[in-house]
Design a protein around this motif. Structure first.
Motif, PDB file in Angstrom:
ATOM      1  N   ARG A  22       1.000  -1.243   0.043  1.00 38.35           N
ATOM      2  CA  ARG A  22      -0.047   0.105  -0.082  1.00 38.35           C
ATOM      3  C   ARG A  22       0.980   1.224   0.095  1.00 38.35           C
ATOM      4  O   ARG A  22       0.665   2.237  -0.714  1.00 38.35           O
ATOM      5  CB  ARG A  22      -0.922   0.074   1.211  1.00 38.35           C
ATOM      6  CG  ARG A  22      -2.125  -0.883   1.149  1.00 38.35           C
ATOM      7  CD  ARG A  22      -2.751  -0.878   2.718  1.00 38.35           C
ATOM      8  NE  ARG A  22      -3.948  -1.755   2.586  1.00 38.35           N
ATOM      9  CZ  ARG A  22      -4.834  -1.453   2.322  1.00 38.35           C
ATOM     10  NH1 ARG A  22      -5.413  -0.435   1.848  1.00 38.35           N
ATOM     11  NH2 ARG A  22      -6.094  -2.546   2.692  1.00 38.35           N
ATOM     12  N   LEU A  25       2.541   1.807  -3.386  1.00 36.56           N
ATOM     13  CA  LEU A  25       1.653   2.297  -4.542  1.00 36.56           C
ATOM     14  C   LEU A  25       1.371   3.700  -4.124  1.00 36.56           C
ATOM     15  O   LEU A  25       1.237   4.399  -5.320  1.00 36.56           O
ATOM     16  CB  LEU A  25       0.320   1.293  -4.629  1.00 36.56           C
ATOM     17  CG  LEU A  25       0.526   0.149  -5.084  1.00 36.56           C
ATOM     18  CD1 LEU A  25      -0.673  -0.776  -5.116  1.00 36.56           C
ATOM     19  CD2 LEU A  25       1.259  -0.086  -6.328  1.00 36.56           C
ATOM     20  N   VAL A  41       1.304  -4.832 -10.885  1.00 35.01           N
ATOM     21  CA  VAL A  41       1.474  -5.355  -9.702  1.00 35.01           C
ATOM     22  C   VAL A  41       1.076  -6.823  -9.959  1.00 35.01           C
ATOM     23  O   VAL A  41       0.225  -7.446 -10.393  1.00 35.01           O
ATOM     24  CB  VAL A  41       0.558  -4.909  -8.692  1.00 35.01           C
ATOM     25  CG1 VAL A  41       0.830  -5.689  -7.509  1.00 35.01           C
ATOM     26  CG2 VAL A  41       0.804  -3.559  -8.350  1.00 35.01           C
ATOM     27  N   GLU A  43       0.669 -10.102  -8.399  1.00 36.11           N
ATOM     28  CA  GLU A  43       0.309 -10.645  -7.207  1.00 36.11           C
ATOM     29  C   GLU A  43       0.648 -12.117  -7.270  1.00 36.11           C
ATOM     30  O   GLU A  43       0.079 -12.949  -7.820  1.00 36.11           O
ATOM     31  CB  GLU A  43      -1.295 -10.439  -7.178  1.00 36.11           C
ATOM     32  CG  GLU A  43      -1.828 -10.834  -5.699  1.00 36.11           C
ATOM     33  CD  GLU A  43      -2.455 -12.352  -5.895  1.00 36.11           C
ATOM     34  OE1 GLU A  43      -2.223 -13.216  -5.266  1.00 36.11           O
ATOM     35  OE2 GLU A  43      -3.227 -12.709  -6.898  1.00 36.11           O
ATOM     36  N   THR A  50      -4.245  -9.253  -0.257  1.00 41.07           N
ATOM     37  CA  THR A  50      -3.574  -8.324  -1.498  1.00 41.07           C
ATOM     38  C   THR A  50      -4.431  -8.391  -2.738  1.00 41.07           C
ATOM     39  O   THR A  50      -4.818  -7.337  -3.369  1.00 41.07           O
ATOM     40  CB  THR A  50      -2.405  -8.884  -1.634  1.00 41.07           C
ATOM     41  OG1 THR A  50      -1.495  -8.458  -0.833  1.00 41.07           O
ATOM     42  CG2 THR A  50      -1.704  -8.080  -3.066  1.00 41.07           C
ATOM     43  N   LEU A  54      -6.368  -5.226  -4.551  1.00 39.79           N
ATOM     44  CA  LEU A  54      -6.174  -4.710  -5.882  1.00 39.79           C
ATOM     45  C   LEU A  54      -7.115  -4.855  -6.888  1.00 39.79           C
ATOM     46  O   LEU A  54      -7.406  -3.841  -7.575  1.00 39.79           O
ATOM     47  CB  LEU A  54      -4.734  -5.442  -6.610  1.00 39.79           C
ATOM     48  CG  LEU A  54      -3.446  -5.758  -5.863  1.00 39.79           C
ATOM     49  CD1 LEU A  54      -2.722  -6.737  -6.103  1.00 39.79           C
ATOM     50  CD2 LEU A  54      -2.874  -4.117  -6.174  1.00 39.79           C
ATOM     51  N   THR A  58      -8.538  -1.518  -8.441  1.00 33.09           N
ATOM     52  CA  THR A  58      -8.565  -1.114  -9.988  1.00 33.09           C
ATOM     53  C   THR A  58     -10.199  -1.196 -10.576  1.00 33.09           C
ATOM     54  O   THR A  58     -10.477  -0.281 -11.459  1.00 33.09           O
ATOM     55  CB  THR A  58      -8.162  -2.335 -10.759  1.00 33.09           C
ATOM     56  OG1 THR A  58      -8.638  -3.520 -10.261  1.00 33.09           O
ATOM     57  CG2 THR A  58      -6.585  -2.385 -10.645  1.00 33.09           C
ATOM     58  N   ALA A  69      -3.185  -5.410 -12.179  1.00 27.65           N
ATOM     59  CA  ALA A  69      -2.809  -6.363 -11.571  1.00 27.65           C
ATOM     60  C   ALA A  69      -2.855  -7.850 -12.178  1.00 27.65           C
ATOM     61  O   ALA A  69      -3.825  -7.984 -13.055  1.00 27.65           O
ATOM     62  CB  ALA A  69      -3.790  -6.348 -10.015  1.00 27.65           C
TER      63      ALA A  69
END
Length: 297
Positions: A22, A25, A41, A43, A50, A54, A58, A69
């Motif tokens: 966090r 970003l 990102v 993941e 997480t 994300l 988004t 992501a």
């Protein structure tokens, strides 16, 4: 921002490190929201919320750079970086850690200006580079792989390393690479899975293809802060040393002849292509560094 407007793709691999991610970003939102950047990102099999974070970010949108992501199943850093290469839309790709926090607006413009100005640079390390030297003793232990007679960490010779980039042999993350280099020599070699020595192997392949590899201490300049090892330090040290020995042995098997042939060569340097804000930040850091040395004298 359209794909045509993106110049720098930032790959952030993350695994169960949500509070720190966090912050990472948010640092890109604060200092690069209006820059030609996208964040990718990766993941990596997270179980700490997480993926849900994300997806929500988004879905509802945010006021930072374009963010995507993608998911991997606990593949670790090397494979996640290669996934980011495949997803990237920029001509430059930055391999970033989820515990690195951007701290300066001048940083991205300087990276873009550097690669525009110096077509011979294929990859640029943003922390420290490595000089490799020939050592006659064979690599038998993990300690052999990181023997400083064999592998020298550097930001280039002082004091001009505050204002110049210096050619090196290998690199450590974070680093920026031209997409054209990856297209030419291929991505990180997955023989080095899960990680370690993969980036120096890539640097040698890029140099073999005709580009230079450079370094500059941007963290020292105040461009970003690396919190250090909030994820990777979870790997048990014995396992990490086992992987390091295996991968280090593979690296030296491939490149020892090249290391020996290149030893003592003249390395190039380049003047930084920064802004007034970048030079001012460097001057402030030099002053702090000098004051710290006086206080410690």
């Amino acid at each position: 921002m359209s794909a045509a407007g993106i110049e720098l793709s930032v790959i952030i691999a993350t695994h169960d490190n949500l509070p720190v991610l966090r912050q990472a970003l948010d640092s890109w939102r604060r200092f690069a929201a209006d820059q030609p950047v996208e964040l990718i990102v990766v993941e990596d099999g997270c179980t700490d919320g997480t993926a849900e974070y994300l997806a929500d970010l988004t879905a509802r949108g945010w006021d930072g750079p374009p963010l995507r992501a993608v998911h991997e199943d606990d593949a670790h850093e090397l494979v996640c970086t290669n996934r980011g290469f495949r997803e990237a839309r920029g001509a430059l790709v930055l391999s970033w850690h989820d515990d690195m926090f951007l701290r300066a607006r001048w940083f991205v413009p300087e990276l873009l200006a550097t690669f525009r100005a110096y077509a011979d640079i294929g990859l640029l390390s943003l922390s420290r580079g490595l000089y490799y030297h020939p050592v006659e003793e064979p690599v038998r232990t993990w300690e052999d792989t990181v023997d400083w007679r064999r592998m020298e960490s550097t930001v280039g010779p002082a004091p001009l390393n505050w204002v110049r980039l210096y050619e090196v042999d290998g690199v450590m993350r974070p680093w920026v690479v031209r997409r054209s280099c990856i297209d030419r020599v291929g991505p990180l070699d997955e023989a080095f899975r899960p990680t370690e020595w993969d980036e120096s192997d890539l640097a040698y392949r890029i140099r073999q293809a005709g580009w230079k590899v450079a370094t500059h201490g941007y963290e020292r300049d105040g461009a970003y802060l690396h919190q250090l090892s909030t994820t990777y330090a979870r790997t048990p040290s014995a396992r990490r040393m086992e992987i390091g020995l295996r991968n280090g042995g593979l690296f030296y098997q491939r490149w020892t002849d090249t290391i020996r042939a290149e030893d003592g060569r003249t390395r190039k340097s380049w003047l930084r292509k920064t802004s007034a804000a970048g030079w001012l930040a460097a001057a402030r850091q030099v002053a702090r560094f000098a004051a710290g040395r006086r206080d410690g004298a």
